[in-house]
Design a protein around this motif. Sequence first.
Motif, PDB file in Angstrom:
ATOM      1  N   UNK A 165       0.805  -1.219   0.000  1.00  0.00           N
ATOM      2  CA  UNK A 165       0.000   0.000   0.000  1.00  0.00           C
ATOM      3  C   UNK A 165       0.843   1.277   0.000  1.00  0.00           C
ATOM      4  N   UNK A 166       2.123   1.176   0.415  1.00  0.00           N
ATOM      5  CA  UNK A 166       2.969   2.385   0.342  1.00  0.00           C
ATOM      6  C   UNK A 166       3.908   2.296  -0.860  1.00  0.00           C
ATOM      7  N   UNK A 167       3.343   1.890  -1.990  1.00  0.00           N
ATOM      8  CA  UNK A 167       4.121   1.606  -3.195  1.00  0.00           C
ATOM      9  C   UNK A 167       5.016   2.764  -3.660  1.00  0.00           C
ATOM     10  N   UNK A 168       6.265   2.427  -3.972  1.00  0.00           N
ATOM     11  CA  UNK A 168       7.184   3.427  -4.551  1.00  0.00           C
ATOM     12  C   UNK A 168       6.991   3.528  -6.060  1.00  0.00           C
ATOM     13  N   UNK A 169       6.243   2.598  -6.630  1.00  0.00           N
ATOM     14  CA  UNK A 169       6.012   2.593  -8.081  1.00  0.00           C
ATOM     15  C   UNK A 169       4.773   3.441  -8.425  1.00  0.00           C
ATOM     16  N   UNK A 170       3.821   3.511  -7.483  1.00  0.00           N
ATOM     17  CA  UNK A 170       2.543   4.178  -7.764  1.00  0.00           C
ATOM     18  C   UNK A 170       2.697   5.619  -8.267  1.00  0.00           C
ATOM     19  N   UNK A 171       3.580   6.447  -7.680  1.00  0.00           N
ATOM     20  CA  UNK A 171       3.666   7.830  -8.174  1.00  0.00           C
ATOM     21  C   UNK A 171       4.016   7.924  -9.665  1.00  0.00           C
ATOM     22  N   UNK A 172       4.782   6.978 -10.199  1.00  0.00           N
ATOM     23  CA  UNK A 172       5.163   7.024 -11.621  1.00  0.00           C
ATOM     24  C   UNK A 172       3.966   6.718 -12.512  1.00  0.00           C
ATOM     25  N   UNK A 173       2.935   6.100 -11.935  1.00  0.00           N
ATOM     26  CA  UNK A 173       1.759   5.697 -12.717  1.00  0.00           C
ATOM     27  C   UNK A 173       0.600   6.655 -12.486  1.00  0.00           C
ATOM     28  N   UNK A 174       0.398   7.006 -11.232  1.00  0.00           N
ATOM     29  CA  UNK A 174      -0.783   7.797 -10.892  1.00  0.00           C
ATOM     30  C   UNK A 174      -0.470   9.280 -10.710  1.00  0.00           C
TER      31      UNK A 174
END
Length: 392
Positions: A165-174
């Motif tokens: 849930x604290x993904x480091x990848x999410x900001x690059x996508x969302x």
Amino acid sequence: MSTSIRTRVAIVGAGPAGLILSHLLAEAGIESVIIDQRSRAEIEQTIRAGILEQGTVDLLTRIDPNTRVHTVGHRHDGIELRFQGEGHRIDFPGLVGRSVWLYPQHEVLKDMLALRLEAGQDLRFGVTASRVEDVDTDHPRVIATDADGAELVIEADFVVGADGSRSAVRPAIAGTSRDGYFREYPFAWFGILCEAPASADELIYSNSENGFALISQRSHEVQRMYFQCDPDADPNSLSEAQIWETLQSRVPGTTLKEGTIFQRDVLRFRSFVARELRRGRAALVGDAAHTVPPTGAKGMNLAIADVVILADALNALLTENDTRLIDGYAEAALRRIWKAQNFSWWMTSMLHSLPEHNEFDQRRQIGELRSLVDSEAGRTYLAEAYTGWPLG
Ligand code: PHB
């Protein structure tokens, strides 16, 4: 110091989603690198929930016909819904011809880690991803820091965020890490692990006048139980006697077998779906993409369902340069994700008491539970959703 490595798929996160994805990719001849910020011991020892849907068990059995799910795990052919002091069994095989297995997530992780390492998987512990770059090109990369503090750059054809849930990848996508659809709940679960014989053969989900309780198991000697509490509750604020008294008052009709409590925790409830699950050459799976409250027992199963869809899409993209499946990944995954969100929200709202509930709300809730258990169609819906919709 900076080291650069190259792989086809960079997977951030060695949870069930990341490990199973690496296995499905390897079956298709696609190599991957997995990184995880935790140590192997930490991954294997963090105690998590453990209901596996029929489709999850079928997949684990295909991956390893000798999986310990069938020896260490327990098949459950039903659950009990209890309200107004009366139990109502939902008979899964009788209603939908499927079952679930009680097999905790850390056991799945032990099995999958052993299997992947034996197959020569490049799997690096203690490596923390800080960001993902260039997802709009054919050469996305993960920038990470290894256990010694040195920079590690993983150049890949595709990056997968399976990092929780604290993904480091999410900001690059969302764009931002929090962009998505949210619901917070005004309650949490107080969970215990205790040394005691089982108080029931199957799980009991109990709606009582005093609030919700769930009686679950871990083994013949260890039991897992929960009761609804305030989200700000301090797990150390109650004595063992108070915990037993609270639990006992919420499952009228069953005399709980008490024993030494050796772990206690407070689990906050949240529903979340990220606004975007994929951008260019990066995608999210599992808790990086969504969170469900635990009442529907969907968390790990939903992560594995994402991965089954993504593995096919990556296979088409990376072996045939066919973009159709990857272009449809988010839509296909979201179809199941929102069904599971609805099921988890519905089980939660039907079984818990809310601070703002008045007597009307309480009586309506009993009416809802009664409509469900008195109707074969209602029980069938619950059984179908709980045991899981078909994968893929
Ligand atoms: C558990 O055994 O930890 C458990 C079982 C069912 C749930 C949630 C947690 O819905």
